[in-house]
Design an enzyme around this catalytic site. Structure first.
Site, PDB file in Angstrom:
ATOM      1  CD  GLU A 127       9.552  18.263  14.111  1.00 33.31           C
ATOM      2  OE1 GLU A 127       8.923  18.084  15.177  1.00 33.31           O
ATOM      3  OE2 GLU A 127      10.702  18.694  14.056  1.00 33.31           O
TER       4      GLU A 127
ATOM      5  CG  HIS B 218       7.135  23.825  11.190  1.00 36.59           C
ATOM      6  ND1 HIS B 218       7.471  25.025  11.787  1.00 36.59           N
ATOM      7  CD2 HIS B 218       8.306  23.196  10.939  1.00 36.59           C
ATOM      8  CE1 HIS B 218       8.783  25.101  11.907  1.00 36.59           C
ATOM      9  NE2 HIS B 218       9.320  24.004  11.389  1.00 36.59           N
TER      10      HIS B 218
HETATM   11 ZN   LIG Z   1      11.312  23.749  11.173  1.00 35.46          ZN
END
Ligand SMILES: [Zn+2]
Length: 275
Positions: free
Chosen positions: A122, A145
């Site tokens: 990510e 996150h």
């Molecule tokens: Zn996630």
């Protein structure tokens, strides 16, 4: 191998902070397997790159992050488990130096390091958010996150999949949510994980919010430090917990009446939400 990456040993308070918060995420049950990721812009801790640093070969980025050029970011490693970040941070986090005008990064290593670890998949989302924070000169340096169970559960109930509906419920469950997340959560309808669309929707939501709720997936929060970002998610999750605890007991939570929430906002100097 404990001094796996360079730099972090030189900022022990950041090492401690990230490890502690990673432990919280695991203990809360929000970080199954390798769920979640964390990044920290640590540029301000370095006047210049320490001499003993060595560099991995540059890795090209899919987008140009011009405002991040020459910045240093700590990022959790791909596949890393939060429970492992908590106990062995050096083996589960990378220190990245953004170079080439924001078109590439290189990992900073100490000479004795024998292999590298890759940053979270990510990474582009984290870089896009850090760039936004930098460009706007905002104080937030940390992005977390994670997968908070009850907030995610709320987004599986169609009637709550609306920013105003879900915020009005969360605010009404306890005064802290109204006070500390006065702007509410940004709600992002379901989009595929890792997609550009999700990154763009998150950037838009961060215009007015510090916590973003991704439908049927999880939460992302920004903070000046890791505990601050964690606290925002924790407070919102507590509201969702109260809501479901009442439901599970066979009752509908009454919620703090709107007139009392208005009075609370007035007494704390918080703007009333837009209708
Ligand atoms: Zn996630």
């Amino acid at each position: 191998m404990r001094e796996f990456i360079a730099g972090i040993a030189e900022i022990p308070e950041i090492r401690e902070e990230i490890a502690t918060v990673a432990g919280y995420l695991w203990d809360k049950g929000w970080a199954e397997r390798n769920a979640g990721n964390l990044s920290y812009n640590v540029t301000r801790f370095y006047d210049e790159l320490p001499d003993e640093f060595d560099f991995e070969a540059p890795v090209s980025l899919s987008h140009t992050f011009a405002h991040l050029n020459n910045q240093l970011l700590l990022v959790t490693a791909t596949g890393s488990r939060m429970r492992d970040v908590a106990t062995d941070i050096a083996a589960n986090i990378c220190l990245l130096h953004i170079i080439d005008g924001g078109k590439a990064y290189r990992q900073l290593l100490k000479p004795e390091v024998i292999k590298t670890i890759a940053p979270t998949s990510e990474l582009p989302v984290h870089l896009a958010i850090h760039e936004k924070l930098c460009t706007e000169n905002r104080p937030e340096k940390v992005i977390i996150h994670t997968h908070p169970n009850r907030l995610i559960a709320m987004t599986h109930i169609r009637e709550f999949c609306s920013q105003s509906v879900i915020n009005n419920i969360l605010w009404s469950m306890q005064p802290e949510t109204c006070i500390f997340i006065h702007e509410g959560l940004g709600f992002v309808p379901y989009l595929q994980t890792g997609s550009d669309a999700l990154a763009q929707a998150t950037l838009t939501a961060l215009e007015k919010h510090r916590v973003v709720l991704w439908e049927k997936h999880g939460c992302l929060a920004i903070g000046e430090n890791a505990p601050e970002a964690f606290d925002l998610i924790d407070i919102a999750e507590k509201s969702a917990d109260i809501f479901f605890t009442c439901r599970n007991a066979g009752f509908q939570a009454e919620g703090i009446p709107l007139a009392d929430l208005k009075k609370l906002r007035d007494s704390f100097g918080i703007a009333q939400p837009e209708e």
